[in-house]
Design a protein around this motif. Structure first.
Motif, PDB file in Angstrom:
ATOM      1  N   THR A   1       0.824  -1.212   0.000  1.00 19.66           N
ATOM      2  CA  THR A   1       0.000   0.000   0.000  1.00 19.66           C
ATOM      3  C   THR A   1       0.858   1.261   0.000  1.00 19.66           C
ATOM      4  N   VAL A   2       1.916   1.259   0.817  1.00 19.05           N
ATOM      5  CA  VAL A   2       2.816   2.410   0.879  1.00 19.05           C
ATOM      6  C   VAL A   2       3.448   2.670  -0.479  1.00 19.05           C
ATOM      7  N   HIS A   3       3.857   1.592  -1.144  1.00 15.52           N
ATOM      8  CA  HIS A   3       4.500   1.775  -2.450  1.00 15.52           C
ATOM      9  C   HIS A   3       3.496   2.257  -3.497  1.00 15.52           C
ATOM     10  N   VAL A   4       2.274   1.769  -3.450  1.00 20.22           N
ATOM     11  CA  VAL A   4       1.249   2.247  -4.378  1.00 20.22           C
ATOM     12  C   VAL A   4       1.018   3.742  -4.159  1.00 20.22           C
ATOM     13  N   PHE A   5       0.937   4.152  -2.908  1.00 18.04           N
ATOM     14  CA  PHE A   5       0.738   5.561  -2.586  1.00 18.04           C
ATOM     15  C   PHE A   5       1.858   6.422  -3.168  1.00 18.04           C
ATOM     16  N   VAL A   6       3.108   5.970  -2.977  1.00 19.64           N
ATOM     17  CA  VAL A   6       4.247   6.732  -3.497  1.00 19.64           C
ATOM     18  C   VAL A   6       4.239   6.746  -5.024  1.00 19.64           C
ATOM     19  N   ALA A   7       3.917   5.603  -5.631  1.00 22.36           N
ATOM     20  CA  ALA A   7       3.934   5.495  -7.094  1.00 22.36           C
ATOM     21  C   ALA A   7       2.954   6.459  -7.752  1.00 22.36           C
ATOM     22  N   VAL A   8       1.856   6.737  -7.081  1.00 24.34           N
ATOM     23  CA  VAL A   8       0.870   7.679  -7.626  1.00 24.34           C
ATOM     24  C   VAL A   8       1.502   9.052  -7.828  1.00 24.34           C
ATOM     25  N   TRP A   9       2.456   9.394  -6.993  1.00 23.34           N
ATOM     26  CA  TRP A   9       3.124  10.691  -7.086  1.00 23.34           C
ATOM     27  C   TRP A   9       4.257  10.687  -8.103  1.00 23.34           C
ATOM     28  N   GLN A  10       4.815   9.525  -8.375  1.00 24.04           N
ATOM     29  CA  GLN A  10       5.998   9.446  -9.221  1.00 24.04           C
ATOM     30  C   GLN A  10       5.642   9.497 -10.706  1.00 24.04           C
ATOM     31  N   PRO A  11       6.596   9.927 -11.559  1.00 28.02           N
ATOM     32  CA  PRO A  11       6.334  10.113 -12.998  1.00 28.02           C
ATOM     33  C   PRO A  11       5.829   8.859 -13.712  1.00 28.02           C
ATOM     34  N   ALA A  12       6.389   7.696 -13.382  1.00 35.14           N
ATOM     35  CA  ALA A  12       5.996   6.457 -14.071  1.00 35.14           C
ATOM     36  C   ALA A  12       4.663   5.919 -13.579  1.00 35.14           C
ATOM     37  N   GLY A  13       4.179   6.448 -12.474  1.00 34.04           N
ATOM     38  CA  GLY A  13       2.880   6.040 -11.960  1.00 34.04           C
ATOM     39  C   GLY A  13       2.800   4.571 -11.561  1.00 34.04           C
ATOM     40  N   LEU A  14       1.658   3.962 -11.833  1.00 40.17           N
ATOM     41  CA  LEU A  14       1.401   2.587 -11.403  1.00 40.17           C
ATOM     42  C   LEU A  14       2.014   1.539 -12.321  1.00 40.17           C
ATOM     43  N   PHE A  15       2.712   1.979 -13.366  1.00 34.85           N
ATOM     44  CA  PHE A  15       3.339   1.031 -14.289  1.00 34.85           C
ATOM     45  C   PHE A  15       4.855   0.980 -14.094  1.00 34.85           C
ATOM     46  N   ASP A  16       5.314   1.472 -12.957  1.00 31.33           N
ATOM     47  CA  ASP A  16       6.738   1.505 -12.657  1.00 31.33           C
ATOM     48  C   ASP A  16       7.218   0.096 -12.286  1.00 31.33           C
ATOM     49  N   THR A  17       8.358  -0.312 -12.815  1.00 33.06           N
ATOM     50  CA  THR A  17       8.896  -1.652 -12.538  1.00 33.06           C
ATOM     51  C   THR A  17       9.110  -1.911 -11.048  1.00 33.06           C
ATOM     52  N   PRO A  18       9.683  -0.967 -10.271  1.00 36.90           N
ATOM     53  CA  PRO A  18       9.839  -1.216  -8.834  1.00 36.90           C
ATOM     54  C   PRO A  18       8.501  -1.480  -8.135  1.00 36.90           C
ATOM     55  N   LEU A  19       7.442  -0.760  -8.525  1.00 31.25           N
ATOM     56  CA  LEU A  19       6.137  -0.992  -7.907  1.00 31.25           C
ATOM     57  C   LEU A  19       5.613  -2.378  -8.256  1.00 31.25           C
ATOM     58  N   ILE A  20       5.678  -2.751  -9.516  1.00 25.12           N
ATOM     59  CA  ILE A  20       5.208  -4.072  -9.924  1.00 25.12           C
ATOM     60  C   ILE A  20       6.003  -5.152  -9.199  1.00 25.12           C
ATOM     61  N   SER A  21       7.299  -4.915  -9.022  1.00 28.33           N
ATOM     62  CA  SER A  21       8.136  -5.866  -8.289  1.00 28.33           C
ATOM     63  C   SER A  21       7.666  -5.998  -6.845  1.00 28.33           C
ATOM     64  N   THR A  22       7.364  -4.860  -6.211  1.00 29.02           N
ATOM     65  CA  THR A  22       6.876  -4.886  -4.830  1.00 29.02           C
ATOM     66  C   THR A  22       5.565  -5.658  -4.728  1.00 29.02           C
ATOM     67  N   LEU A  23       4.658  -5.441  -5.666  1.00 31.50           N
ATOM     68  CA  LEU A  23       3.372  -6.139  -5.641  1.00 31.50           C
ATOM     69  C   LEU A  23       3.570  -7.647  -5.828  1.00 31.50           C
ATOM     70  N   LEU A  24       4.434  -8.029  -6.754  1.00 31.98           N
ATOM     71  CA  LEU A  24       4.702  -9.452  -6.981  1.00 31.98           C
ATOM     72  C   LEU A  24       5.365 -10.090  -5.762  1.00 31.98           C
ATOM     73  N   ILE A  25       6.347  -9.388  -5.196  1.00 37.27           N
ATOM     74  CA  ILE A  25       7.034  -9.895  -4.010  1.00 37.27           C
ATOM     75  C   ILE A  25       6.064  -9.999  -2.840  1.00 37.27           C
ATOM     76  N   GLY A  26       5.207  -8.966  -2.679  1.00 33.80           N
ATOM     77  CA  GLY A  26       4.229  -8.987  -1.597  1.00 33.80           C
ATOM     78  C   GLY A  26       3.263 -10.148  -1.707  1.00 33.80           C
ATOM     79  N   LEU A  27       2.722 -10.363  -2.896  1.00 33.75           N
ATOM     80  CA  LEU A  27       1.796 -11.478  -3.106  1.00 33.75           C
ATOM     81  C   LEU A  27       2.481 -12.818  -2.868  1.00 33.75           C
ATOM     82  N   PHE A  28       3.731 -12.910  -3.291  1.00 30.59           N
ATOM     83  CA  PHE A  28       4.492 -14.149  -3.099  1.00 30.59           C
ATOM     84  C   PHE A  28       4.662 -14.454  -1.611  1.00 30.59           C
ATOM     85  N   PHE A  29       5.071 -13.443  -0.828  1.00 30.76           N
ATOM     86  CA  PHE A  29       5.277 -13.676   0.597  1.00 30.76           C
ATOM     87  C   PHE A  29       3.952 -13.865   1.343  1.00 30.76           C
ATOM     88  N   MET A  30       2.880 -13.281   0.843  1.00 27.59           N
ATOM     89  CA  MET A  30       1.561 -13.553   1.426  1.00 27.59           C
ATOM     90  C   MET A  30       1.198 -15.023   1.263  1.00 27.59           C
TER      91      MET A  30
END
Length: 206
Positions: free
Chosen positions: A168-197
């Motif tokens: 959630t924190v990374h999604v919030f930050v990504a909304v402010w960043q230029p690449a938005g929700l399609f940024d590779t670091p954000l997608i990586s965080t979401l994939l890593i988060g789902l994996f560890f869940m």
């Protein structure tokens, strides 16, 4: 954050993202070694090694013709975003395998998650320091990730609520960043988060 600056190391022009990633892994390794010991810090470093190797060698898949024409391109080029995701998949598969074979305990999984949090937080801060960007975006990025890294270091236990907060924190930050929700670091965080869940769910079911 977007890459706006490159640095010359020997004869190579290195993007700021590479430097940020290396610094992030060095700090994450040190942090995990302090908190969890040498054993889990080395498991984290092994994961980083496999990620880099798969990412670099995947250029054979993403740009086979260039590798055939000039094999030395393996040294200078990489598999790009596709190769990075392939590296993540490989590391995730190894973690699952080691967990299934009982070579990786619940504490080890928690240590790896902590390492992922530290890597992402340090990477984001380093990208702010190494690149140009709007002041408000830089402030939001640094404050959000530094706060969460400290909070997770003190309170995080690897359970799904904390993992969800990380995402959630990374999604919030990504909304402010230029690449938005399609940024590779954000997608990586979401994939890593789902994996560890999923790993947390499996551990609770056993």
């Amino acid at each position: 954050m977007l890459v706006t600056d490159y640095f010359t190391i020997v004869n190579l022009s290195v993007p700021s993202s590479w430097i940020a990633l290396i610094v992030a892994f060095v700090i994450a390794y040190s942090a995990i070694r302090v908190r969890y010991g040498k054993k889990y810090a080395e498991i984290l470093s092994d994961g980083f090694f496999y990620l880099v190797i798969v990412w670099k060698l995947s250029v054979v898949l993403t740009d086979f013709s260039s590798v055939i024409r000039s094999p030395i391109s393996l040294i200078y080029f990489d598999g790009g975003v596709v190769g990075f995701y392939l590296g993540l998949v490989f590391v995730a598969g190894k973690i699952l395998w080691d967990s299934k074979k009982k070579r990786l305990t619940a504490e080890g999984i928690q240590a790896l998650l902590m390492g992922a949090v530290v890597v992402q937080a340090v990477y984001q801060v380093m990208m702010v320091l190494l690149n140009d960007g709007e002041l408000v975006v830089q402030v939001v990025t640094v404050v959000a990730f530094v706060w969460f890294a400290i909070f997770y270091w003190m309170k995080g236990d690897g359970s799904r609520p904390f993992i969800g907060l990380f995402m959630t924190v990374h999604v919030f930050v990504a909304v402010w960043q230029p690449a938005g929700l399609f940024d590779t670091p954000l997608i990586s965080t979401l994939l890593i988060g789902l994996f560890f869940m999923e790993l947390d769910r499996r551990n609770r079911c056993e």
